[in-house]
Enzyme design. Structure first.
Site, PDB file in Angstrom:
ATOM      1  N   LYS A   1       0.854  -1.203   0.000  1.00 24.53           N
ATOM      2  CA  LYS A   1       0.000   0.000   0.000  1.00 24.53           C
ATOM      3  C   LYS A   1       0.886   1.248   0.000  1.00 24.53           C
ATOM      4  CE  LYS A   1      -1.659   1.630   4.031  1.00 24.53           C
ATOM      5  NZ  LYS A   1      -1.331   3.028   4.331  1.00 24.53           N
ATOM      6  N   ASN A   2       1.898   1.269   0.851  1.00 26.25           N
ATOM      7  CA  ASN A   2       2.695   2.488   1.017  1.00 26.25           C
ATOM      8  C   ASN A   2       3.746   2.695  -0.070  1.00 26.25           C
ATOM      9  OD1 ASN A   2       1.152   3.108   3.205  1.00 26.25           O
ATOM     10  ND2 ASN A   2       2.652   2.463   4.726  1.00 26.25           N
TER      11      ASN A   2
ATOM     12  N   CYS B   1      -4.926  12.265  12.413  1.00 26.63           N
ATOM     13  CA  CYS B   1      -5.677  11.014  12.286  1.00 26.63           C
ATOM     14  C   CYS B   1      -5.625  10.327  13.648  1.00 26.63           C
ATOM     15  CB  CYS B   1      -5.063  10.135  11.193  1.00 26.63           C
ATOM     16  SG  CYS B   1      -3.507   9.413  11.690  1.00 26.63           S
TER      17      CYS B   1
ATOM     18  N   ARG C   1       0.044  14.413  12.889  1.00 29.04           N
ATOM     19  CA  ARG C   1       0.511  14.257  11.511  1.00 29.04           C
ATOM     20  C   ARG C   1       0.748  15.612  10.806  1.00 29.04           C
ATOM     21  NH1 ARG C   1      -0.970   9.005  10.012  1.00 29.04           N
ATOM     22  NH2 ARG C   1       0.729   9.077   8.502  1.00 29.04           N
TER      23      ARG C   1
ATOM     24  N   ASP D   1       4.608   0.426  11.937  1.00 31.35           N
ATOM     25  CA  ASP D   1       3.382  -0.167  11.379  1.00 31.35           C
ATOM     26  C   ASP D   1       3.198  -1.619  11.794  1.00 31.35           C
ATOM     27  OD1 ASP D   1       3.430   1.615   8.184  1.00 31.35           O
ATOM     28  OD2 ASP D   1       2.980   2.225  10.240  1.00 31.35           O
TER      29      ASP D   1
ATOM     30  N   ARG E   1      -8.868  -0.401   4.595  1.00 31.47           N
ATOM     31  CA  ARG E   1      -8.104   0.694   3.987  1.00 31.47           C
ATOM     32  C   ARG E   1      -6.725   0.212   3.580  1.00 31.47           C
ATOM     33  NH1 ARG E   1      -7.469   6.154   6.995  1.00 31.47           N
ATOM     34  NH2 ARG E   1      -6.041   6.214   5.233  1.00 31.47           N
TER      35      ARG E   1
HETATM   36  C1  EPZ Z   1       4.387   6.954   6.370  1.00 27.41           C
HETATM   37  O1  EPZ Z   1       3.609   7.965   6.954  1.00 27.41           O
HETATM   38  C2  EPZ Z   1       3.451   5.762   6.216  1.00 27.41           C
HETATM   39  N1  EPZ Z   1       2.344   6.107   5.324  1.00 27.41           N
HETATM   40  C3  EPZ Z   1       2.919   5.358   7.588  1.00 27.41           C
HETATM   41  O2  EPZ Z   1       2.112   4.198   7.399  1.00 27.41           O
HETATM   42  C4  EPZ Z   1       4.107   4.992   8.476  1.00 27.41           C
HETATM   43  O3  EPZ Z   1       3.646   4.666   9.760  1.00 27.41           O
HETATM   44  C5  EPZ Z   1       5.067   6.190   8.558  1.00 27.41           C
HETATM   45  O4  EPZ Z   1       5.473   6.586   7.229  1.00 27.41           O
HETATM   46  C6  EPZ Z   1       6.322   5.867   9.360  1.00 27.41           C
HETATM   47  O5  EPZ Z   1       6.984   4.784   8.792  1.00 27.41           O
HETATM   48  C7  EPZ Z   1       2.556   6.102   3.986  1.00 27.41           C
HETATM   49  O6  EPZ Z   1       3.642   5.833   3.512  1.00 27.41           O
HETATM   50  C8  EPZ Z   1       1.387   6.458   3.113  1.00 27.41           C
HETATM   51  P1  EPZ Z   1       6.322  10.228   8.649  1.00 27.41           P
HETATM   52  P2  EPZ Z   1       4.198   9.478   7.045  1.00 27.41           P
HETATM   53  O7  EPZ Z   1       6.221  11.505   7.906  1.00 27.41           O
HETATM   54  O8  EPZ Z   1       5.102   9.733   5.929  1.00 27.41           O
HETATM   55  C9  EPZ Z   1       6.441  13.580  11.916  1.00 27.41           C
HETATM   56  C10 EPZ Z   1       0.206   2.832   7.720  1.00 27.41           C
HETATM   57  O9  EPZ Z   1      -0.294   2.306   8.725  1.00 27.41           O
HETATM   58  N2  EPZ Z   1       6.302  14.556  10.823  1.00 27.41           N
HETATM   59  O10 EPZ Z   1       7.492   9.332   8.398  1.00 27.41           O
HETATM   60  O11 EPZ Z   1       3.045  10.404   7.250  1.00 27.41           O
HETATM   61  C11 EPZ Z   1       5.176  12.775  12.141  1.00 27.41           C
HETATM   62  O12 EPZ Z   1       4.280  13.484  12.974  1.00 27.41           O
HETATM   63  C12 EPZ Z   1       0.710   4.264   7.786  1.00 27.41           C
HETATM   64  O13 EPZ Z   1       0.348   2.267   6.611  1.00 27.41           O
HETATM   65  C13 EPZ Z   1       6.394  15.906  11.131  1.00 27.41           C
HETATM   66  O14 EPZ Z   1       6.569  16.301  12.288  1.00 27.41           O
HETATM   67  O15 EPZ Z   1       5.027   9.382   8.380  1.00 27.41           O
HETATM   68  C14 EPZ Z   1       5.695  11.517  12.780  1.00 27.41           C
HETATM   69  O16 EPZ Z   1       5.853  11.732  14.182  1.00 27.41           O
HETATM   70  C15 EPZ Z   1       0.488   4.898   9.142  1.00 27.41           C
HETATM   71  N3  EPZ Z   1       6.269  16.804  10.118  1.00 27.41           N
HETATM   72  C16 EPZ Z   1       7.074  11.327  12.148  1.00 27.41           C
HETATM   73  O17 EPZ Z   1       7.406  12.592  11.533  1.00 27.41           O
HETATM   74  C17 EPZ Z   1       6.081  16.419   8.815  1.00 27.41           C
HETATM   75  O18 EPZ Z   1       5.993  17.297   7.915  1.00 27.41           O
HETATM   76  C18 EPZ Z   1       7.122  10.245  11.083  1.00 27.41           C
HETATM   77  O19 EPZ Z   1       6.134  10.544  10.193  1.00 27.41           O
HETATM   78  C19 EPZ Z   1       5.978  15.037   8.532  1.00 27.41           C
HETATM   79  C20 EPZ Z   1       6.103  14.120   9.556  1.00 27.41           C
END
Ligand code: EPZ
Length: 458
Positions: free
Chosen positions: A46-47, A155, A160, A347, A439
């Protein structure tokens, strides 16, 4: 290939394809006690599929995306691309995959024609339904010089924010305005820049890498995410004519080009689905071979699971993982802290917590990535699990037996953890609000049933 667009309603509810018929059912009933035996095909990730679909906006023409998982988040993104003017069609072909009902039109190749994208205005309802839709912002800006996308909200697992996305796009020359809940970006021309991410954010890395491919000059992303899904997206962009180096490392360099071309691309296997099934065997016992996967994506997970006493054999060339455990063998406790790849993935944290609830001792699972990702704990407690949360850690005292109960899913990976916990609980476990599950998993209940689980969708 038959391009007839399949009418989702034509497939009856018992097939293994994700389809609208499942919308009518919002509960999975799991009866514990059956070991899992057999083989399963892992779906496309998915990701990986979500950013790959967004990247098609960067070029006008016909893409063929193979091994695309048929799950709700992909369906949502297809709706969004269609609303922008793209033409998306599943290529119906008999589904030969393990456990599928043969000759059911359930192909996984998605044809996307982006030549007629005319709108740069993403509908709010679709982006709010699926956060990753936000990734269309940069590609629309790079191709058309303007884009308007709703600011994604928080979410169930955390606030996020998208501040890394904002800072990076501004560094590339975007003018960023938030108005009435929408982000409006414009740029006369995008110029490469040196960007440092405060955290190796997966989608921020993907977003900025995609956008930088059509910037003038060179972009460097420091502290970039190293997840396989990021690397796969970069390889697809290079196949489209981009010039990206350093994929899989924390320093990615992108030399901008004038244009990109459409490609046929195969989505990589889903490592999170793979890990979820491995932990299902850890809970239910049995002997399952997972095919069409990539063991090397799960090194940290396999190392931890072996420490619990789960037997795991991998064959990288065959793309297969065999997981087996005697039914009544108690697994050892293990301590885990989630971290960015190549560490233990957040995840799979909820699924591991569920597995450790049956272990022979005390485990400590620490969630370092998201601030609210223990919502499955209250529900696991309803099965009799002995878990308490202190700050960012769950302390899990394993028990030999948990007892089935009605549970409510709260988010995607939490719902998976509740389903696999039910496989090991005594009696019936009803998991409600399983729209969360659909989802991010393609036919999880159908696949579990195909290897012996006593599970029905109601
Ligand atoms: C990706 O989300 C994945 N989703 C998530 O999978 C996964 O849990 C996550 O990466 C971590 O591996 C997809 O790829 C579609 P991050 P993402 O940006 O990119 C903070 C699932 O269950 N952050 O790596 O949104 C954020 O709050 C989903 O399949 C900021 O502060 O995650 C978090 O604490 C859930 N500012 C940390 O970084 C930003 O601009 C990691 O988030 C962006 C992120």
């Amino acid at each position: 290939m038959n391009n007839r667009r399949r009418n989702e309603k034509e497939i009856d509810k018992d097939t293994l394809c994700v389809n609208d018929a499942q919308d009518a059912h919002n509960m999975l009933l799991v009866r514990g006690g059956s070991p899992l035996i057999g083989e399963l095909e892992i779906s496309g990730a998915k990701n990986a599929a979500l950013p790959v679909l967004c990247a098609t906006i960067l070029s006008n023409g016909i893409f063929e995306i193979e091994n695309c998982p048929r799950l709700k988040d992909v369906f949502t993104l297809i709706e969004l691309l269609s609303s922008l003017g793209a033409r998306c069609e599943w290529q119906d072909e008999p589904d030969e995959r393990q456990g599928a009902i043969t000759n059911t039109p359930c192909g996984t190749t998605l044809k996307i024609n982006t030549a007629n994208i005319a709108s740069q205005d993403a509908p709010s309802e679709l982006v709010r339904r699926m956060r990753a839709s936000f990734l269309v912002l940069g590609p629309l800006l790079a191709r058309f010089g303007i884009a308007r996308v709703p600011l994604p909200g928080g979410c169930e697992i955390g606030s996020r924010p998208v501040n890394f996305h904002e800072a990076g796009l501004k560094a590339l020359g975007a003018r960023w305005h938030v108005k009435e809940g929408f982000v409006e970006v414009t740029a006369r021309r995008l110029k490469g820049a040196d960007i440092v991410l405060d955290f190796p954010s997966v989608t921020a890395t993907e977003h900025l890498m995609m956008t930088a491919t059509l910037c003038e000059g060179k972009t460097i992303i420091e502290n970039a995410a190293r997840e396989p899904e990021v690397e796969d997206l970069g390889q697809m962009l290079n196949a489209m004519g981009a010039r990206i180096e350093g994929l899989g490392t924390s320093k990615i360099m992108i030399q901008g080009v004038k244009r990109l071309s459409p490609v046929r691309w195969r989505v990589i296997p889903d490592r999170i689905e793979t890990g979820t099934f491995m932990m299902a065997v850890g809970i239910a016992g049995g002997d399952v071979t997972l095919k069409g996967t990539m063991p090397s994506y799960l090194d940290a997970v396999i190392t931890k699971l072996r420490l619990t006493g789960l037997d795991i054999e991998t064959d990288e060339n065959a793309g297969a993982i065999r997981v087996f455990k005697k039914r009544h063998k108690r697994l050892n406790p293990v301590d885990v802290t989630t971290s960015p790849y190549p560490g233990f993935p957040t995840d799979l944290q909820a699924q591991l917590t569920a597995m450790m609830a049956f272990s022979s001792g005390v485990s400590v699972v620490t969630e370092q990535i998201f601030e609210n990702r223990f919502r499955h704990v209250d529900e696991l407690r309803r099965l009799g699990a002995d878990i308490r949360v202190e700050h960012r850690s769950a302390i899990i005292k394993g028990k030999e037996m948990l007892t089935g109960a009605p549970l409510t899913a709260t988010d995607l990976r939490a719902s998976a953890s509740l389903v696999i916990a039910g496989l090991g609980a005594d009696g019936e476990t009803a998991v409600f609000d399983i729209h969360h599950l659909d989802r991010g998993y393609e036919r999880l209940d159908g696949k579990l049933r195909a290897i012996g689980a006593d599970i029905d969708r109601r």
